[in-house]
Design a protein around this motif. Structure first.
Motif, mmCIF file in Angstrom:
data_model
loop_
_atom_site.group_PDB
_atom_site.id
_atom_site.type_symbol
_atom_site.label_atom_id
_atom_site.label_comp_id
_atom_site.label_asym_id
_atom_site.label_seq_id
_atom_site.Cartn_x
_atom_site.Cartn_y
_atom_site.Cartn_z
ATOM 1 N N GLY A 152 -8.161 -9.401 44.175
ATOM 2 C CA GLY A 152 -7.308 -9.173 43.127
ATOM 3 C C GLY A 152 -7.124 -10.250 42.133
ATOM 4 N N LEU A 153 -7.112 -11.398 42.711
ATOM 5 C CA LEU A 153 -6.783 -12.764 41.885
ATOM 6 C C LEU A 153 -8.175 -13.650 41.834
ATOM 7 C CD1 LEU A 153 -3.258 -13.636 43.338
ATOM 8 C CD2 LEU A 153 -3.774 -12.531 41.285
ATOM 9 N N LYS A 163 -9.835 -12.974 38.848
ATOM 10 C CA LYS A 163 -8.877 -13.024 37.572
ATOM 11 C C LYS A 163 -9.173 -14.186 36.563
ATOM 12 C CE LYS A 163 -4.261 -12.788 35.795
ATOM 13 N NZ LYS A 163 -4.503 -11.819 34.738
ATOM 14 N N LYS A 187 -3.052 -16.980 37.734
ATOM 15 C CA LYS A 187 -2.908 -15.794 38.763
ATOM 16 C C LYS A 187 -1.732 -16.053 39.477
ATOM 17 C CE LYS A 187 -7.600 -17.140 39.633
ATOM 18 N NZ LYS A 187 -8.001 -17.646 38.028
ATOM 19 N N THR A 232 3.423 -8.474 45.023
ATOM 20 C CA THR A 232 2.916 -8.186 43.704
ATOM 21 C C THR A 232 1.867 -9.148 43.277
ATOM 22 O OG1 THR A 232 5.108 -7.044 43.503
ATOM 23 C CG2 THR A 232 3.493 -7.366 41.461
ATOM 24 N N ASP A 233 0.698 -8.533 42.886
ATOM 25 C CA ASP A 233 -0.341 -9.659 42.206
ATOM 26 C C ASP A 233 -0.352 -9.140 40.984
ATOM 27 O OD1 ASP A 233 -2.971 -8.354 41.848
ATOM 28 O OD2 ASP A 233 -2.608 -8.092 44.127
ATOM 29 N N ASN A 234 -0.978 -10.188 39.755
ATOM 30 C CA ASN A 234 -1.353 -9.886 38.663
ATOM 31 C C ASN A 234 -2.956 -9.838 38.491
ATOM 32 O OD1 ASN A 234 -1.739 -12.532 38.595
ATOM 33 N ND2 ASN A 234 -1.146 -12.807 36.409
ATOM 34 N N GLY A 235 -3.576 -9.327 39.612
ATOM 35 C CA GLY A 235 -5.093 -9.415 39.482
ATOM 36 C C GLY A 235 -5.504 -8.364 38.873
ATOM 37 N N GLY A 259 -2.827 -5.362 38.063
ATOM 38 C CA GLY A 259 -2.417 -5.997 39.235
ATOM 39 C C GLY A 259 -2.389 -4.764 40.236
#
Length: 170
Positions: free
Chosen positions: A74-75, A78, A82, A99-102, A157
């Motif tokens: 995910g990250l 990106k 991250k 929780t990731d913002n990937g 994400g």
């Protein structure tokens, strides 16, 4: 960073043969792992770990493969900052939410397909097997739920919710 890697290996070995460890020790292990990853990303990576519980024990190394997955798929791809958040919260069973913002699971899968790495992560598969065993042993609704985080139809994400067993320290 060599020192940090040695600490992580030692912690991992110390916990690998135990059925349960203190939640604080599991969090310390995650922090060591995340500090190592932070070195790779330089200033582009921030993480938070929130623990709303104390006096309990968790199975060791259950969360780490999912954290590793979030970073690797995910990250890593990106652009920009991250972010990763891990929250432990008890609710009849123990929830750990990552929780990731990937880039999201769809884009990550496309990259994986392009790289022709169609194999599933060994550690994730091993962890799924561990959950099946724990489910029958503890007779609880344990398992893993993946949620795609979307904003206006765009992937923003991924959230992984892990329902895991715990032991209360008395």
């Amino acid at each position: 960073s060599r020192g940090l890697g040695d600490v992580y290996k030692r912690q991992t070995l110390n916990f690998s043969d135990k059925e349960f460890i203190d939640i604080e020790d599991e969090i310390e292990l995650l922090e060591t792992y995340l500090e190592l990853e932070k070195l790779r990303f330089k200033d582009d990576f921030e993480y938070t770990i929130r623990n709303e519980e104390s006096d309990l024990q968790v199975p060791p190394m259950l969360v780490q493969p999912f954290v590793e997955n979030a970073i690797k798929h995910g990250l890593l791809h990106k652009e920009g900052l991250k972010k990763l958040e891990i929250v432990f919260k008890k609710n009849g069973i123990l929830n750990c939410t990552i929780t990731d913002n990937g880039i999201g699971r769809r884009k990550a899968q496309k990259i994986k397909d392009r790289q022709q790495k169609n194999h599933q992560s060994f550690s994730i598969n091993a962890t799924r097997s561990r959950f099946e065993i724990m489910k029958s042993h503890y007779q609880q609704d344990l398992g893993i739920l993946f949620e795609d985080l979307l904003e206006n139809g765009e992937d923003m994400g991924t959230r992984v919710i892990i329902n895991m067993p715990f032991r209360q320290n008395y």
